[in-house]
Design an enzyme around this catalytic site. Sequence first.
Site, short mmCIF file in Angstrom:
data_model
loop_
_atom_site.label_atom_id
_atom_site.label_comp_id
_atom_site.label_asym_id
_atom_site.label_seq_id
_atom_site.Cartn_x
_atom_site.Cartn_y
_atom_site.Cartn_z
N ASN A 190 0.82 -1.21 0.00
CA ASN A 190 0.00 0.00 0.00
C ASN A 190 0.86 1.26 0.00
OD1 ASN A 190 -2.80 -0.57 -0.05
ND2 ASN A 190 -2.64 -1.49 1.99
N CYS B 203 -6.29 -5.38 -4.24
CA CYS B 203 -6.87 -5.02 -2.95
C CYS B 203 -7.95 -6.04 -2.61
CB CYS B 203 -7.47 -3.63 -3.03
SG CYS B 203 -8.27 -3.11 -1.52
N HIS C 68 -8.99 2.05 -2.93
CA HIS C 68 -9.60 2.60 -1.71
C HIS C 68 -10.42 3.85 -2.01
CE1 HIS C 68 -6.60 0.35 1.15
NE2 HIS C 68 -7.24 -0.45 0.32
N TYR D 176 -13.66 2.75 2.37
CA TYR D 176 -12.81 3.91 2.63
C TYR D 176 -13.53 5.22 2.32
CZ TYR D 176 -8.84 0.93 3.64
OH TYR D 176 -8.00 0.01 4.22
P1 NAD Z 1 4.46 -6.07 7.77
O1 NAD Z 1 4.72 -4.93 8.66
O2 NAD Z 1 4.35 -7.40 8.35
O3 NAD Z 1 5.59 -6.07 6.64
C1 NAD Z 1 5.77 -7.17 5.80
C2 NAD Z 1 7.23 -7.46 5.64
O4 NAD Z 1 7.86 -6.51 4.78
C3 NAD Z 1 8.02 -7.39 6.96
O5 NAD Z 1 8.46 -8.67 7.33
C4 NAD Z 1 9.14 -6.43 6.65
O6 NAD Z 1 10.37 -6.76 7.25
C5 NAD Z 1 9.21 -6.51 5.14
N1 NAD Z 1 9.96 -5.43 4.48
C6 NAD Z 1 10.07 -4.14 4.82
N2 NAD Z 1 10.85 -3.49 3.94
C7 NAD Z 1 11.23 -4.39 3.02
C8 NAD Z 1 12.04 -4.35 1.84
N3 NAD Z 1 12.63 -3.21 1.45
N4 NAD Z 1 12.23 -5.49 1.13
C9 NAD Z 1 11.66 -6.64 1.52
N5 NAD Z 1 10.88 -6.75 2.61
C10 NAD Z 1 10.67 -5.64 3.35
O7 NAD Z 1 3.20 -5.70 6.88
P2 NAD Z 1 1.74 -6.32 6.73
O8 NAD Z 1 0.88 -5.69 7.74
O9 NAD Z 1 1.78 -7.77 6.63
O10 NAD Z 1 1.37 -5.69 5.34
C11 NAD Z 1 2.23 -5.86 4.24
C12 NAD Z 1 1.94 -4.87 3.14
O11 NAD Z 1 0.80 -5.27 2.40
C13 NAD Z 1 1.65 -3.46 3.60
O12 NAD Z 1 2.17 -2.54 2.67
C14 NAD Z 1 0.16 -3.41 3.64
O13 NAD Z 1 -0.34 -2.10 3.53
C15 NAD Z 1 -0.17 -4.25 2.45
N6 NAD Z 1 -1.50 -4.88 2.42
C16 NAD Z 1 -2.25 -4.58 1.36
C17 NAD Z 1 -3.49 -5.15 1.21
C18 NAD Z 1 -4.31 -4.71 0.05
O14 NAD Z 1 -5.51 -4.86 0.05
N7 NAD Z 1 -3.70 -4.13 -0.99
C19 NAD Z 1 -3.95 -6.07 2.15
C20 NAD Z 1 -3.13 -6.39 3.21
C21 NAD Z 1 -1.89 -5.80 3.33
C1 G6P Z 2 -7.99 -3.37 4.06
C2 G6P Z 2 -7.25 -2.84 2.86
C3 G6P Z 2 -5.81 -3.15 2.89
C4 G6P Z 2 -5.20 -2.76 4.20
C5 G6P Z 2 -5.93 -3.45 5.31
C6 G6P Z 2 -5.44 -2.95 6.66
O1 G6P Z 2 -8.30 -4.66 3.91
O2 G6P Z 2 -7.75 -3.32 1.65
O3 G6P Z 2 -5.21 -2.47 1.82
O4 G6P Z 2 -3.83 -3.13 4.23
O5 G6P Z 2 -7.28 -3.20 5.26
O6 G6P Z 2 -5.71 -3.91 7.61
P1 G6P Z 2 -5.01 -3.88 9.03
O7 G6P Z 2 -5.47 -5.10 9.73
O8 G6P Z 2 -3.53 -3.85 8.76
O9 G6P Z 2 -5.46 -2.61 9.65
MN MN Z 3 -6.54 -2.48 0.04
#
Ligand code: NAD
Ligand code: G6P
Ligand code: MN
Length: 433
Positions: free
Chosen positions: A147, A169, A199, A253
């Site tokens: 994100n 997403c 979003h 959102y």
């Molecule tokens: P998290 O904090 O667990 O991070 C995931 C991993 O990324 C960590 O283990 C971290 O060490 C690693 N990381 C950080 N910088 C890095 C780099 N330069 N290279 C490789 N790895 C690196 O995060 P999370 O809560 O699991 O979420 C992961 C990502 O996915 C976030 O950006 C979040 O917003 C996104 N997300 C998006 C959706 C969506 O709907 N698009 C849904 C869920 C999560």
């Molecule tokens: C939604 C969005 C994701 C976002 C997540 C945050 O599902 O689509 O893009 O990363 O919410 O969830 P969290 O549990 O990290 O607040």
């Molecule tokens: Mn999303």
Amino acid sequence: GVKIATIGGGSSYTPELMEGFIKRYDELPVREIWLVDIEAGREKVEIVGAMAQRMWDASPYDVKVHITLDREEALRDADFVTTQFRVGLLEARIKDERIPAYYGMLGQETNGAGGMFKAFRTVPIILDIVEDMKRLCPDAWLINFANPSGMVTEAVVRYGKWDKVIGLCNVPVMAQMIEPELLGKQPDELIYKFAGLNHFHWHKVTDAHGKNVTLDIINKMYEGDETGMPKNIHDIPFPREILEQMQMIPCGYHHYYYQEEETLSHALEEYKTVGTRAQQVKQTETELFELYKDPNLDYKPEQLGKRGGAYYSDAACESIASIYANKNTQLVVSTKNDGAVPDLPADCVVEVSAYIGGQGARNVAFGELPVAERGWLQVMKAMELLTIEAAVTGDYDTALQAFTINPLVRSGKTAQRIMDELFIAHKDFLPNF
Ligand code: NAD
Ligand code: G6P
Ligand code: MN
């Protein structure tokens, strides 16, 4: 066999991704999965990587999960690269959410001031990844989840000059799961059309005979308590008049925009009592990793459902399977507009319904939006473009412009102070500024 590289492999969501691949193994024969992380995430990726391997070992399929801090090794000859990294981990998100909240503005990981700083941190890294892909896996597809997913995808296309990318997403996935239930129908009995930005999208629905059932769904949304909202968004009913007027269903959102007052006061209340969403999620993450350490756990635990991103793997794995097997499945993706949303330039990234196949996304035309929504959309896209430009150039004035036009940032002295504080708080992750 297919080689998958997942950047940010230490995410607590990884078991969900594994489950998605296991479910689809017959159409997508995965051979190896490379979970890539960095030193700061070493412990996480080792724990969740072992858990991921156990899930495959419990399945009928022979797949090796590799854990590595060497991105090049993972990217070499990969077929699909998925990105789910969080620069600065949850500690950085806490700052994105707390600093604006301290000044009475919305702190959110993808919206408002915090979301813009997440973009500033994430865009440089995704562009590095794209450069690596050009050398190491020039035929691969990039499936982005990091994100703010729409802005990150736009940066890949606009500045990385890489077209083989799909941004995803889980929000549209959840809407398409819940809404058929509201109408007492099966998912394949409804036809969906989405348009907007990540979003920030709306959708319309017809039944299998082409009858518009959007208003029927809207009516049901005010009856029960299940509206398909992700867990991270406080669900207060939308102003009904607005939905009836536009005859479209907004995404969760949109609460921040259509009801800024209510959602902001709820967020500020949480900030003062239970902490920001990031602080709450940190607790959930700790609990999840305790579970993942259990050498007998070989399936995705239910607790992962507490995260807002639940079901994201349905979008991720389905789009990969659709590209691989040229399935032409209809999904909602962030992709180059190409005229599907005529209210926005053809060369910018939008989130729309599209058929996903061997050549990527073929968008479904949505047509013009009502005047109010067109206005929102054009402001939001301008904010996104300025944010990405600032992330790439490191230009302070461009960043301030983006802040100033963001509808969730009240412009003026306080906004600039928030921006300056966030620059200081995140300086280690903002090499371009
Ligand atoms: P998290 O904090 O667990 O991070 C995931 C991993 O990324 C960590 O283990 C971290 O060490 C690693 N990381 C950080 N910088 C890095 C780099 N330069 N290279 C490789 N790895 C690196 O995060 P999370 O809560 O699991 O979420 C992961 C990502 O996915 C976030 O950006 C979040 O917003 C996104 N997300 C998006 C959706 C969506 O709907 N698009 C849904 C869920 C999560
Ligand atoms: C939604 C969005 C994701 C976002 C997540 C945050 O599902 O689509 O893009 O990363 O919410 O969830 P969290 O549990 O990290 O607040
Ligand atoms: Mn999303």
